[in-house]
Each structure stands twice: as structure tokens, then as C-alpha cells.
Design a protein around this motif. Structure first.
Motif, PDB file in Angstrom:
ATOM      1  N   PRO A   3      51.978  78.615  -2.650  1.00 59.76           N
ATOM      2  CA  PRO A   3      50.511  78.680  -2.514  1.00 59.76           C
ATOM      3  C   PRO A   3      49.989  78.010  -1.254  1.00 59.76           C
ATOM      4  CG  PRO A   3      51.160  77.120  -4.225  1.00 59.76           C
ATOM      5  CD  PRO A   3      52.390  77.896  -3.863  1.00 59.76           C
ATOM      6  N   PHE A   6      48.581  80.100   1.950  1.00 60.29           N
ATOM      7  CA  PHE A   6      47.205  80.509   2.215  1.00 60.29           C
ATOM      8  C   PHE A   6      46.498  79.505   3.124  1.00 60.29           C
ATOM      9  CE2 PHE A   6      48.046  81.660  -2.363  1.00 60.29           C
ATOM     10  CZ  PHE A   6      48.567  82.901  -2.050  1.00 60.29           C
ATOM     11  N   VAL A 156      46.572  86.985  -1.198  1.00 62.70           N
ATOM     12  CA  VAL A 156      46.641  86.313  -2.495  1.00 62.70           C
ATOM     13  C   VAL A 156      47.180  87.266  -3.557  1.00 62.70           C
ATOM     14  CG1 VAL A 156      45.265  85.242  -4.330  1.00 62.70           C
ATOM     15  CG2 VAL A 156      44.786  84.699  -1.938  1.00 62.70           C
ATOM     16  N   GLY A 299      41.656  80.585  -2.600  1.00 59.84           N
ATOM     17  CA  GLY A 299      42.840  81.423  -2.695  1.00 59.84           C
ATOM     18  C   GLY A 299      44.051  80.649  -3.175  1.00 59.84           C
ATOM     19  N   PHE A 303      45.974  81.174  -6.894  1.00 63.06           N
ATOM     20  CA  PHE A 303      47.396  81.430  -7.055  1.00 63.06           C
ATOM     21  C   PHE A 303      47.963  80.712  -8.272  1.00 63.06           C
ATOM     22  CE2 PHE A 303      51.901  80.699  -6.309  1.00 63.06           C
ATOM     23  CZ  PHE A 303      52.327  81.930  -5.884  1.00 63.06           C
TER      24      PHE A 303
END
Length: 306
Positions: A3, A6, A156, A299, A303
Motif C-alpha cells: 500500500p 500509492f 488502487v 488510496g 487498500f
């Protein structure tokens, strides 16, 4: 997929943007599309089918190439970071917007027109300062979705491969998606595919801009109903959402007369009656910047929830 990708991608986009001289996948896609355009059939109906085939094949090819690169042992992580940040274009958009604004404030209208011409498809050669400022506000707000929110949404949703499938369609729309005699049939499918893919991100863009405005104490009464009303006046099902949001949050109007490919167009009016000046444009840049940061963090959090 990590994650943190992002956030790392968003940070690199802000720091590096699109460095001059660096290879970029969009340039490769554009070069390929120019070759494919020259090979397009002459008659209208085959041109439409050809456009459908190229759109689907290019999106699939981009997704497969990116997926292969990010799956490589060892180097895959670096490819993932590169393709993630290269698919975002907020940093370069904000820098170029500030450059146009700086030229305007320095009194260099010809320079501002030339700089703006790299951001818009409309004719800029005869624009006065007011028209340059309005066009700059429109392209910054619209490209906040096209260049950042929509790519981030697909990053995403499906990682770098899905992001670049979207970017392939978006690039095709920016090159072929015009309602001119030459492109009407050739770009028919990619324009509609781009409309479908950008439908949700466009509304997220408007929501993020309203959120960015709230963070800066810009809170117009009934703003969402006004955005929805104004967006519905546009021919595009998506472009009006971030444009109307930016107009109402910043307190200046968009739309009106513009010239595209030598043809005068009277675009629907969005937002209040105020005009764009230096303070309004600087406010827009700050609102877009905050909205982009908020979406990158959102985002990463999303996740964890998926």
C-alpha cells in the motif's frame, strides 16, 4: 501490492513530475498511435472498427507489458514504483500551471500563451490575459481528474497494469477523441471508452476538490447541488464535475467562448460570475494540491479496506 506504493508514487510525482529528457510510456504510446493512425482505413465504417480494435489491443498490450515488468524477480518492485509514479501527472500539471501564472504576472502574455498551448487543445495565439487565465483554470481542474485521480483510482483498483490500460485509452482519447471529420469515426470508440472509465473518478475529483476547499475554509452553501447542476450542462459526462467543483470552491466562473481547431465554440458557463485573476489561480493550485494529497492518503487507506 504494497500500500505504500500509492504514497511513494504520489511523492515522486510531486518531486520529479515528468523530467525533461526521460523516456516516458505516454510518449511511446503516442508515437505508436501516430503510426497506427497513418495505417487507418479511408472509408468511415472500417475506420470505426479499426479504432475499436486499436483501443482494445493497445490497452491489453500496455497492461501485459507492465504486468510482465513488475513480475520480474528483483527488479519488479522498481518497475512497479516507476510505472505507478509515471502514470500520475499532478506534479507536472501544477508546475506548468505555476509557470503560466508567473509569466502572466510578469507581463509576458506571449510567453504565457505559448506555455498554455502545451496544456490545452484550444487555440491560444489570440487570447487576452483574461482568456489565458480562464483556460488555465479549466485545464488544471479537468486534468486533475484525467492526469491524477483516474490513474490513481485504477492503480488502487488493479495495480500498475490496470493503471496503464487506462492510460492507453486516455492517451488515445486525447489524440483521436475529437469530433472533427478526420477523427469522428477513428476516435469514436476510444472517446466512449474513456468516458466510461472516467465516470467514477470524475465524481471523486469533484468530491476531493470540495474537500480541499473545506480544508482551506472555502465552503460555498449548497455546493454539491450546484456542481451537479452545472456538470449536467456539459457535453462530456465527466469534464464538468471537476471544473464546476473548482469554479464554485474558488469563486470564479468557467466556460464561454473558445476556439478549437479554428472553430469558435461557446462552452456552457460553470460556477459563479467571478473572473479568474492571480489570487484565484493561486487558490486553485493550492486546492488541487491538497485534494491530490488527500486522495493519495485515502488510496493507501482504501487498500487496507479492500
Amino acid at each position: 501490492m504494497n500500500p505504500a506504493l500509492f504514497v511513494v508514487a504520489a511523492i515522486l510525482d510531486r518531486i520529479l513530475g515528468d523530467p525533461p529528457g526521460w523516456p516516458h510510456p505516454v510518449r511511446l504510446i503516442g508515437a505508436g498511435l501516430r503510426r497506427l493512425e497513418r495505417a487507418a482505413p479511408v472509408s468511415p465504417f472500417p475506420r470505426r472498427l479499426y479504432g475499436v480494435a486499436v483501443t482494445l489491443a493497445l490497452a491489453l498490450a500496455c497492461a501485459l507489458v507492465v504486468d510482465l515488468c513488475v513480475s520480474l524477480p528483483g527488479a519488479g518492485g522498481l518497475f512497479a514504483v516507476y510505472f505507478a509514479f509515471a502514470g500520475l501527472a499532478l506534479g507536472s500539471l501544477l508546475r506548468e500551471a505555476r509557470a503560466v501564472l508567473h509569466l502572466l504576472e510578469a507581463g509576458d502574455l506571449p510567453g504565457a500563451r505559448r506555455a498554455l498551448a502545451g496544456l490545452v487543445s484550444r487555440d491560444t495565439a489570440r487570447m487576452d490575459a483574461l482568456a489565458v487565465r480562464r483556460a488555465l483554470a479549466e485545464t488544471v481542474s479537468e486534468n486533475f481528474n484525467d492526469g491524477f485521480v483516474a490513474p490513481l483510482f485504477y492503480l488502487v483498483l488493479g495495480g500498475p497494469a490496470l493503471l496503464w490500460a487506462y492510460k492507453a485509452v486516455s492517451t488515445m482519447d486525447s489524440m483521436w477523441g475529437y469530433r472533427t471529420p478526420h477523427y469522428r469515426e477513428l476516435g469514436w470508440f476510444c472517446a466512449r471508452a474513456d468516458d466510461a472509465l472516467a465516470f467514477v473518478p470524475a465524481r471523486l475529483s469533484a468530491l476531493a476538490l470540495v474537500g480541499g476547499g473545506w480544508a482551506m475554509r472555502r465552503r460555498p452553501v449548497g455546493v454539491w447541488s450546484r456542481i451537479r447542476r452545472d456538470a449536467g450542462t456539459m457535453a462530456s459526462p465527466n469534464a464538468g464535475w471537476p471544473m464546476a467543483a473548482a469554479a464554485w470552491v474558488c469563486g470564479a466562473g468557467m466556460g464561454g467562448a473558445a476556439v478549437y481547431f479554428g472553430q469558435a465554440v461557446d462552452k456552457p458557463r460553470l460556477g459563479p460570475d467571478g473572473q479568474w485573476d492571480g489570487p484565484h489561480l493561486r487558490l486553485l493550485v493550492r486546492v488541487v494540491s491538497r485534494a491530490g494529497t488527500g486522495l493519495a492518503v485515502a488510496g493507501m487507506l482504501m487498500f487496507f479496506l479492500i
